[in-house]
Design an enzyme around this catalytic site. Structure first.
Site, PDB file in Angstrom:
ATOM      1  CB  THR A  31      47.798   8.136 -11.258  1.00 21.92           C
ATOM      2  OG1 THR A  31      47.347   9.275 -10.544  1.00 21.92           O
ATOM      3  CG2 THR A  31      46.687   7.115 -11.368  1.00 21.92           C
ATOM      4  CB  VAL A  32      50.825   6.149 -14.794  1.00 16.44           C
ATOM      5  CG1 VAL A  32      51.301   5.029 -15.709  1.00 16.44           C
ATOM      6  CG2 VAL A  32      49.456   6.664 -15.254  1.00 16.44           C
ATOM      7  CD  GLU A 148      49.229  -0.264 -27.153  1.00 19.71           C
ATOM      8  OE1 GLU A 148      49.781  -0.851 -28.080  1.00 19.71           O
ATOM      9  OE2 GLU A 148      48.110   0.263 -27.267  1.00 19.71           O
ATOM     10  CB  ILE A 155      42.274  -0.737 -25.165  1.00 16.96           C
ATOM     11  CG1 ILE A 155      41.253  -0.584 -24.038  1.00 16.96           C
ATOM     12  CG2 ILE A 155      41.683  -1.486 -26.346  1.00 16.96           C
ATOM     13  CD1 ILE A 155      40.025   0.230 -24.423  1.00 16.96           C
ATOM     14  N   GLY A 206      36.648  10.377  -8.731  1.00  9.07           N
ATOM     15  CA  GLY A 206      38.062  10.378  -9.119  1.00  9.07           C
ATOM     16  C   GLY A 206      38.305  10.157 -10.606  1.00  9.07           C
ATOM     17  CG  ASP A 220      42.481  12.658 -22.857  1.00 10.55           C
ATOM     18  OD1 ASP A 220      43.627  12.529 -22.407  1.00 10.55           O
ATOM     19  OD2 ASP A 220      41.723  11.693 -23.054  1.00 10.55           O
ATOM     20  CE  LYS A 224      43.496   9.303 -24.268  1.00 12.31           C
ATOM     21  NZ  LYS A 224      42.462   9.202 -23.240  1.00 12.31           N
ATOM     22  N   GLY A 327      43.403   4.971 -15.526  1.00  9.25           N
ATOM     23  CA  GLY A 327      43.646   4.390 -14.207  1.00  9.25           C
ATOM     24  C   GLY A 327      45.084   3.900 -14.088  1.00  9.25           C
TER      25      GLY A 327
HETATM   26  P1  NDP Z   1      50.346  12.347 -11.997  1.00  2.00           P
HETATM   27  O1  NDP Z   1      50.050  13.802 -11.952  1.00  2.00           O
HETATM   28  O2  NDP Z   1      49.631  11.450 -11.065  1.00  2.00           O
HETATM   29  O3  NDP Z   1      51.913  12.138 -11.722  1.00  2.00           O
HETATM   30  C1  NDP Z   1      52.895  12.954 -12.311  1.00  2.00           C
HETATM   31  C2  NDP Z   1      54.253  12.626 -11.696  1.00  2.00           C
HETATM   32  O4  NDP Z   1      55.229  13.427 -12.372  1.00  2.00           O
HETATM   33  C3  NDP Z   1      54.366  12.957 -10.194  1.00  2.00           C
HETATM   34  O5  NDP Z   1      55.036  11.921  -9.523  1.00  2.00           O
HETATM   35  C4  NDP Z   1      55.189  14.232 -10.168  1.00  2.00           C
HETATM   36  O6  NDP Z   1      56.022  14.367  -9.043  1.00  2.00           O
HETATM   37  C5  NDP Z   1      56.071  14.024 -11.387  1.00  2.00           C
HETATM   38  N1  NDP Z   1      56.614  15.286 -11.878  1.00  2.00           N
HETATM   39  C6  NDP Z   1      55.947  16.425 -12.158  1.00  2.00           C
HETATM   40  N2  NDP Z   1      56.817  17.385 -12.563  1.00  2.00           N
HETATM   41  C7  NDP Z   1      58.036  16.817 -12.537  1.00  2.00           C
HETATM   42  C8  NDP Z   1      59.350  17.276 -12.825  1.00  2.00           C
HETATM   43  N3  NDP Z   1      59.571  18.531 -13.225  1.00  2.00           N
HETATM   44  N4  NDP Z   1      60.394  16.417 -12.682  1.00  2.00           N
HETATM   45  C9  NDP Z   1      60.182  15.151 -12.265  1.00  2.00           C
HETATM   46  N5  NDP Z   1      58.970  14.650 -11.974  1.00  2.00           N
HETATM   47  C10 NDP Z   1      57.916  15.479 -12.099  1.00  2.00           C
HETATM   48  O7  NDP Z   1      50.172  11.898 -13.510  1.00  2.00           O
HETATM   49  P2  NDP Z   1      49.650  10.484 -14.056  1.00  2.00           P
HETATM   50  O8  NDP Z   1      50.444   9.403 -13.445  1.00  2.00           O
HETATM   51  O9  NDP Z   1      48.171  10.427 -13.968  1.00  2.00           O
HETATM   52  O10 NDP Z   1      49.979  10.608 -15.623  1.00  2.00           O
HETATM   53  C11 NDP Z   1      51.298  10.443 -16.124  1.00  2.00           C
HETATM   54  C12 NDP Z   1      51.238  10.372 -17.661  1.00  2.00           C
HETATM   55  O11 NDP Z   1      50.433   9.254 -18.039  1.00  2.00           O
HETATM   56  C13 NDP Z   1      50.578  11.592 -18.328  1.00  2.00           C
HETATM   57  O12 NDP Z   1      51.231  11.865 -19.537  1.00  2.00           O
HETATM   58  C14 NDP Z   1      49.159  11.133 -18.591  1.00  2.00           C
HETATM   59  O13 NDP Z   1      48.550  11.789 -19.679  1.00  2.00           O
HETATM   60  C15 NDP Z   1      49.399   9.672 -18.923  1.00  2.00           C
HETATM   61  N6  NDP Z   1      48.235   8.816 -18.730  1.00  2.00           N
HETATM   62  C16 NDP Z   1      47.582   8.816 -17.533  1.00  2.00           C
HETATM   63  C17 NDP Z   1      46.480   8.012 -17.348  1.00  2.00           C
HETATM   64  C18 NDP Z   1      45.765   7.971 -16.059  1.00  2.00           C
HETATM   65  O14 NDP Z   1      44.728   7.276 -15.974  1.00  2.00           O
HETATM   66  N7  NDP Z   1      46.228   8.649 -15.007  1.00  2.00           N
HETATM   67  C19 NDP Z   1      45.982   7.159 -18.444  1.00  2.00           C
HETATM   68  C20 NDP Z   1      46.767   7.199 -19.651  1.00  2.00           C
HETATM   69  C21 NDP Z   1      47.853   8.017 -19.779  1.00  2.00           C
HETATM   70  P3  NDP Z   1      55.421  14.538  -7.547  1.00  2.00           P
HETATM   71  O15 NDP Z   1      54.854  13.184  -7.215  1.00  2.00           O
HETATM   72  O16 NDP Z   1      56.597  14.894  -6.719  1.00  2.00           O
HETATM   73  O17 NDP Z   1      54.376  15.595  -7.614  1.00  2.00           O
HETATM   74  N1  HSE Z   2      41.618  11.651 -18.531  1.00  6.76           N
HETATM   75  C1  HSE Z   2      41.699  10.521 -19.392  1.00  6.76           C
HETATM   76  C2  HSE Z   2      40.316   9.842 -19.471  1.00  6.76           C
HETATM   77  C3  HSE Z   2      42.739   9.562 -18.865  1.00  6.76           C
HETATM   78  O1  HSE Z   2      39.392  10.255 -18.761  1.00  6.76           O
HETATM   79  O2  HSE Z   2      40.150   8.928 -20.274  1.00  6.76           O
HETATM   80  C4  HSE Z   2      43.260   8.624 -19.888  1.00  6.76           C
HETATM   81  O3  HSE Z   2      43.934   9.268 -20.916  1.00  6.76           O
END
Ligand code: NDP
Ligand code: HSE
Length: 450
Positions: A31-32, A148, A155, A206, A220, A224, A327
């Site tokens: 996602t990120v 951040e 934010i 979602g 979570d 924070k 998001g």
């Molecule tokens: P996702 O689950 O959407 O994505 C995780 C990614 O990590 C995927 O691309 C996955 O690969 C990859 N991955 C998993 N295991 C491995 C590995 N062993 N080696 C290499 N790559 C790997 O997570 P998010 O993007 O939602 O979140 C990422 C971080 O951001 C987390 O720490 C989360 O807490 C933080 N975060 C997320 C927010 C959100 O709104 N989503 C908000 C704020 C922070 P593959 O695609 O092949 O499965």
């Molecule tokens: N699961 C978290 C939330 C994502 O709902 O705020 C951001 O850390």
């Protein structure tokens, strides 16, 4: 201008030189990570002007390469499932960790820092559990560690505490830092849905993950809170130090009682500096729990999945920060801000301000913290029950600010609101009430705060 022409203005942290490209490895393309890649592509010329050198994404690590092969935005970029090798490459200056979890990213981030790479991460669980170790590794290697996006995504609260309020004395931080739980509580309040229905709606839209445990149990938000308290009070506060209670026990009855008394229930992260009668700091506390917020308080009107952080500082007064706390794109915005900061330092030399937990205040146990409480009981409807129960509070030295009773047959619903009492004291009272022959159930105990 080349590297050789750049004066080392920053002592031990020389830059590559203006015009030199900055090599970036992105770990995770979910996602990120996908949004970070998209925005780097879209904004690349502007980023170059802001940094003084071009950002070059030289590798992306995922867990399943086949899933991403041929995806747009990856042209000319190495795609690998071997993150360890990617972050060891000499042409990587900055590692952006967007995998999530704790153990594996911890290993990767430590390895990257030790290899002299600056690190940007959005991983609150990792930072809240291992900030000391990561920060020490960054200091020893003379590189940057930015996070951040780990708190409230878009934010800018970490930078605000680290830089903008660096000269002030933060007293208290209270905030809605989890979007999923705010969505659920808001849906329960505004539509009358029960908890299970609101959670199902959050999942359908979602907001909640397939496994929403970390959100609804408050973990979570606790991560924070640990980060906010550490930054705000210059004291290391870890995830394990944070008292944590989620929203799974909040019922439609609790929501109705809150509405009737002019409050809104929010899951708050509260970080507080505790002071004695002379105004000297005795310690700090961080906690996460459902909280009755008076409707006139700005946090009460934060709806849907929005986040907001309310900061009280000695000189600045009261500040509030509001926006998207989750998001892909909002989180990527914060990651990019950090990436620009880390890249500037790679080009021009210098380091970002590091964590500085010099104050080292004791972390005070939650049992010693005082709050006001809203206690909802079902009791036998007999003459004298009210004064009997009120005596239990009086004997423990806790005074009551309001009592409301609603009869239904042979039982009555009793809502008692206390003045300030310590958590330890209140728990003793609740234990006694639960054993009282006229108390059929203590339905809920919710703290009043904000
Ligand atoms: P996702 O689950 O959407 O994505 C995780 C990614 O990590 C995927 O691309 C996955 O690969 C990859 N991955 C998993 N295991 C491995 C590995 N062993 N080696 C290499 N790559 C790997 O997570 P998010 O993007 O939602 O979140 C990422 C971080 O951001 C987390 O720490 C989360 O807490 C933080 N975060 C997320 C927010 C959100 O709104 N989503 C908000 C704020 C922070 P593959 O695609 O092949 O499965
Ligand atoms: N699961 C978290 C939330 C994502 O709902 O705020 C951001 O850390």
């Amino acid at each position: 201008m080349t590297a050789a022409h750049v004066e080392n203005r920053n002592g031990n942290f020389p830059g590559k030189g203006i015009g030199e490209a900055v090599g970036v490895a992105i770990l995770g393309k979910g996602t990120v990570g996908s949004e970070v890649l998209r925005l780097i592509g879209e904004f690349s010329d502007n980023l170059e002007h802001r940094i003084g050198g071009r950002i070059e994404v030289r590798g992306v690590a995922v867990s399943d390469v086949t899933k991403h092969a041929g995806a747009p935005g990856l042209e000319g970029i190495e795609l690998t499932d071997d993150a360890r090798s990617l972050i060891s490459r000499d042409d990587i200056d900055i590692v952006v960790e967007l995998i999530g979890g704790i153990d594996y990213p911890r290993e990767l981030v430590l390895q990257a820092l030790k290899n002299g790479k600056s690190v940007v991460t959005a991983n609150k669980a990792l930072v809240a559990a291992h900030a000391d170790e990561l920060s020490t590794a960054a200091n020893e290697a003379g590189v940057d560690l930015y996070y951040e996006a780990a708190v409230a995504a878009a934010i800018p609260v970490v930078g605000m505490l680290r830089r903008s309020l660096a000269g002030d004395q933060v007293q208290r931080i209270s905030g809605i830092v989890n979007g999923t739980t705010n969505f659920i509580l808001d849906a329960m309040t505004t539509t009358g849905m029960g908890y299970d229905e609101a959670l199902a709606e959050a999942t359908r839209l979602g907001y909640a993950e397939a496994d929403p445990t970390a959100d609804v149990e408050g973990h979570d938000a606790a991560s924070k809170a640990a980060i906010l308290a550490s930054m705000g009070f210059h004291t290391r506060v870890n995830f394990a130090d944070v008292y944590c209670e989620g929203i799974t026990k909040i019922t439609a009855d609790d929501i109705n009682a809150a509405t009737e008394s002019g409050h809104t229930i929010k899951l708050l992260a509260i970080c507080e500096r505790l002071v004695d009668a002379a105004g000297n700091t005795t310690g700090v506390n961080a906690r996460v729990h459902p909280t009755l917020v008076p409707n006139e308080h700005p946090l009460a009107s934060v709806d849907k999945s929005y986040n907001a952080i309310f900061v009280e500082a000695e000189a600045a007064g009261r500040l509030m920060f509001y926006g998207n706390g989750a998001g892909g794109a909002p989180t990527a915005s914060a990651v990019l801000g950090d990436l620009v900061g880390a890249a500037r330092n790679k080009v021009h030399g210098g380091r970002a301000p590091a964590d500085n937990p010099y104050a080292d205040y004791p972390v005070v146990d939650f049992g010693e913290v005082t709050s006001r409480y809203h206690i909802n009981m079902t009791v036998n409807d007999r003459v004298g029950v009210l004064s009997d129960l009120a005596r239990t509070f009086a004997e423990a030295g806790v005074s009551l600010s309001a009592v409301r009773q609603e009869e239904s047959g042979k039982e009555a619903h009793l809502i008692v609101v206390t003045h300030s009492a310590s958590e330890k004291n209140l728990r003793g009272i609740v234990d006694k009430l639960s054993e009282h022959e006229d108390v059929r159930a203590v339905n809920s105990v919710i703290r009043l705060d904000a």
